[in-house]
Write a protein that holds these residues in place. Structure first.
Motif, PDB file in Angstrom:
ATOM      1  N   GLU A  25       1.564  11.383  -1.745  1.00  0.00           N
ATOM      2  CA  GLU A  25       0.378  10.770  -1.146  1.00  0.00           C
ATOM      3  C   GLU A  25      -0.637  10.383  -2.213  1.00  0.00           C
ATOM      4  O   GLU A  25      -1.235   9.299  -2.152  1.00  0.00           O
ATOM      5  N   LEU A  83      -2.781   8.180   5.194  1.00  0.00           N
ATOM      6  CA  LEU A  83      -3.883   7.446   4.580  1.00  0.00           C
ATOM      7  C   LEU A  83      -4.489   6.455   5.566  1.00  0.00           C
ATOM      8  O   LEU A  83      -5.712   6.245   5.590  1.00  0.00           O
ATOM      9  N   TRP A  84      -3.666   5.842   6.386  1.00  0.00           N
ATOM     10  CA  TRP A  84      -4.168   4.896   7.376  1.00  0.00           C
ATOM     11  C   TRP A  84      -4.974   5.599   8.466  1.00  0.00           C
ATOM     12  O   TRP A  84      -5.946   5.060   8.983  1.00  0.00           O
ATOM     13  N   VAL A 144       0.552   7.275  -4.085  1.00  0.00           N
ATOM     14  CA  VAL A 144       0.312   6.071  -3.285  1.00  0.00           C
ATOM     15  C   VAL A 144      -1.147   5.639  -3.431  1.00  0.00           C
ATOM     16  O   VAL A 144      -1.457   4.440  -3.588  1.00  0.00           O
ATOM     17  N   ILE A 204       1.688   7.046   3.810  1.00  0.00           N
ATOM     18  CA  ILE A 204       0.979   5.829   4.220  1.00  0.00           C
ATOM     19  C   ILE A 204       0.337   6.022   5.592  1.00  0.00           C
ATOM     20  O   ILE A 204      -0.802   5.603   5.830  1.00  0.00           O
ATOM     21  N   ARG A 205       1.057   6.664   6.528  1.00  0.00           N
ATOM     22  CA  ARG A 205       0.491   6.911   7.853  1.00  0.00           C
ATOM     23  C   ARG A 205      -0.735   7.805   7.768  1.00  0.00           C
ATOM     24  O   ARG A 205      -1.741   7.567   8.471  1.00  0.00           O
ATOM     25  N   SER A 239      -9.539   7.429   2.437  1.00  0.00           N
ATOM     26  CA  SER A 239      -8.613   6.628   1.636  1.00  0.00           C
ATOM     27  C   SER A 239      -9.366   5.594   0.807  1.00  0.00           C
ATOM     28  O   SER A 239      -9.088   5.398  -0.383  1.00  0.00           O
ATOM     29  N   GLY A 266      -2.713   2.168  -5.104  1.00  0.00           N
ATOM     30  CA  GLY A 266      -3.767   1.368  -4.485  1.00  0.00           C
ATOM     31  C   GLY A 266      -4.922   1.162  -5.439  1.00  0.00           C
ATOM     32  O   GLY A 266      -5.502   0.074  -5.523  1.00  0.00           O
ATOM     33  N   LEU A 269       7.097   8.643   1.633  1.00  0.00           N
ATOM     34  CA  LEU A 269       6.215   7.481   1.517  1.00  0.00           C
ATOM     35  C   LEU A 269       5.674   7.070   2.878  1.00  0.00           C
ATOM     36  O   LEU A 269       4.484   6.734   3.010  1.00  0.00           O
ATOM     37  N   THR A 270       6.525   7.105   3.891  1.00  0.00           N
ATOM     38  CA  THR A 270       6.094   6.721   5.239  1.00  0.00           C
ATOM     39  C   THR A 270       5.009   7.659   5.753  1.00  0.00           C
ATOM     40  O   THR A 270       3.978   7.229   6.282  1.00  0.00           O
TER      41      THR A 270
END
Length: 598
Positions: A337, A13-14, A340, A10-11, A20, A344, A6-7
């Motif tokens: 990914e 996607l950011w 996630v 998220i990184r 994203s 969203g 998950l970490t």
């Protein structure tokens, strides 16, 4: 491990914010529509789930055998069946009849509204548990109970109990009560109001209540505590046996009865006839097919955009494999990914659903469900499945890259002949999108045509003024004096679903009558036809005289002329036909025109 995935997701996607946002917005807009459809499906399953005696309440189904031995199953039954079941059957606590043939216009002295109503026995309020917000049940002749929504449309915030409503052809009715709202529940017993069964006898004197071949009544029974369905079916078999021996059937061989649980009514798996406001299983499938296509297109969009970034992701895969990552771990990372992104999109889809609820108000759309926990569980499961299905293919392709390919720059996805896999997906995506857009555009144009575009009758410069019976001629004469008024016509209703229904047939040369056919009918004068600018293909308009003889002339359309057996509309002019119980002459034939959707 999952936290690490998950970490990383998220990184990543950011880091790639634009991609994203495109992924989340695209999937979110598709999900909003899908969530709306999921609500409709859940309300179909929850329909009629609030009645107090679901395990003891049954509807009687009629199986009719035609002359050709074909069996037709009807959700309705003969009117005498309820009384027969209510007497001499120890397992039946109460029986109720419902007749769905009250429709038309009602006026409260200020405005007229089209209503759809049902005649009901007094037990209707007890068996089904419909609560009253005001007043009492309708039992006396010419008394009605309105739904809360219809009461507000007629009387606003005023108390409607004791007030009257007037029908042009049925007279005056007194409001005895108002139903409490059943939201968030829904029911197949949908109507704007219910009328006492005592009114049915008064308003339909020609309908024989002992006619076993008139299948226009819905019969419900409430069994006594301890009663069972097998005993009810046995009683029904006995009554059907008596009918088949005693009744002289005209167009049928015989009929039989069987019971159906009230809780099994909402989803029609038997293809019953005469079954309004009940959706068959295939319609549920169609309701899910359209959102499936929408989410499929959004999934294609995600796959194509992800494979477009295969260069940067390929290097990422190469580095991870060199560091010892296995293919299964990479696949799970990429799917995580995508999930996630899907969650969203869930937030975007929910906001879209709130937008629909605020700005899209259509009578057949529901936004409330009984079990919100089940609804959110469906939303979450749907989101996870969307993420897995949209991400599995890119994950497998990207995870298949080898470090040696990365070093050599050979990062092209798997090919189908000479056409790359990504290009094939793009072709499929555009093909599906084009088909869907074409279908949607055609459907929308048809609705627009029915609503505004068809010019086969006039909609411009027309002012509809609903009036109560009496002194209509005086009002029409006064309005005619107003500047700007060209012509005043009169009709029983506007050109919409508020039309009346009648039986029409042709009288043969020897007085022999054809089988009556159902038709829509308006009581009107010639000026109304002129105002609507209906085009005559044969004959002439209704006579201007106000004498009684004018009531013996009718104007029909081309389709009615064909149904009556006239190959050429001119052949029908002056001919005598039968309208309900009255013989009338055909004055003219107008071109077909669309005034309602089927």
């Amino acid at each position: 491990m999952l936290r690490s995935y998950l970490t990383i997701a998220i990184r990543n996607l950011w880091k790639h914010k634009l991609f994203s946002v495109i992924h989340i917005a695209g999937l979110g807009l598709a999900m909003a529509f899908c969530f709306l459809q999921l609500i409709q499906v859940q309300t179909s399953f929850e329909k009629d789930s609030f009645h107090p005696y679901p395990d003891r309440t049954f509807r009687i189904i009629t199986d009719v055998t035609a002359k050709d031995d074909k069996i037709y199953s009807l959700a309705s039954s003969p009117m005498p069946l309820s009384e027969k079941l209510g007497t001499g059957q120890s397992i039946i606590e109460q029986s109720v009849r419902i007749v769905r043939n009250f429709n038309g216009s009602l006026n409260n002295g200020i405005k007229s509204l089209n209503v759809d109503g049902m005649y009901v026995d007094p037990g209707y309020f007890e068996i089904f548990g419909f609560k009253l917000e005001k007043g009492k049940p309708c039992i006396e002749p010419r008394t009605v109970v309105l739904t809360k929504e219809m009461a507000e449309r007629f009387f606003g915030k005023a108390d409607p109990v004791g007030k009257t409503l007037t029908s042009p052809d049925r007279g005056i009715f007194t409001v005895s009560g108002v139903f409490a709202s059943i939201k968030p529940f829904t029911t197949h017993l949908k109507s704007d109001m219910v009328i006492s069964m005592a009114s049915f006898r008064e308003l339909n004197p020609n309908v024989a209540e002992d006619n076993w071949q008139d299948y226009n009544t819905y019969t419900f029974v409430l069994l006594t505590k301890g009663g069972n369905q097998a005993a009810l079916d046995a009683a029904l078999d006995k009554i059907a046996g008596q009918n088949n021996r005693q009744v002289v059937f005209k167009d049928l061989k015989k009929h039989a009865y069987r019971s159906q649980y009230l809780k099994d009514i909402p989803l029609d798996s038997q293809g019953l006839l005469n079954n309004p406001y009940v959706e068959p299983w295939w319609k549920i499938g169609v309701s899910l097919l359209v959102p499936f296509i929408v989410i499929l297109l959004a999934g294609f969009n995600y796959v194509n955009l992800t494979l477009t970034r295969s260069l940067s992701r390929g290097r990422e895969v190469g580095v991870r494999k060199v560091a010892g990552a296995r293919r299964g771990q990479l696949i799970f990372q990429f799917i995580t990914e995508t999930i996630v992104i899907a969650f969203g999109a869930l937030s975007v889809g929910y906001l879209g659903l709130l937008f629909f609820q605020s700005y899209v108000h259509v009578g057949w759309l529901n936004y409330q469900v009984q079990q919100t926990g089940v609804l959110w569980l469906m939303f979450v499961v749907f989101t996870i499945l969307t993420g897995v299905l949209a991400g599995i293919l890119p994950a497998r392709i990207l995870a298949s890259y080898e470090p040696a390919q990365v070093i050599k720059g050979k990062l092209g996805p798997a090919a189908l002949g000479r056409v790359s896999f990504r290009k094939s997906l793009i072709v499929v995506q555009f093909a599906v999108a084009l088909i869907f857009m074409t279908f949607t555009g055609i459907s929308n144009s048809q609705f627009d045509y029915m609503a505004t575009d068809n010019e086969n009758f006039n909609r411009k410069g027309i002012l509809n003024i609903p009036v109560t019976p009496g002194h209509v001629e005086v009002l029409a004469a006064e309005i005619s004096k107003v500047a700007g008024v060209e012509k005043v016509g009169r009709a029983s209703a506007t050109l919409n679903e508020g039309s009346g229904k009648a039986k029409i047939s042709n009288i043969g040369p020897k007085g022999q009558q054809m089988t009556p056919q159902d038709t829509y009918i308006y009581a009107a004068d010639g000026r109304f036809i002129d105002n609507m600018r209906l085009k005559f293909v044969a004959g002439e308009n209704l006579p201007e005289t106000l004498e009684d003889t004018s009531g013996r002339f009718v104007v029909i359309n081309e389709r009615a002329a064909r149904v009556l057996g006239f190959d050429n509309p001119k052949e029908s002019i002056g001919q005598m036909i039968r309208l309900n119980e009255q013989n009338v002459h055909v004055s003219g034939v107008v071109r077909n025109f669309c005034f309602m959707r089927y």
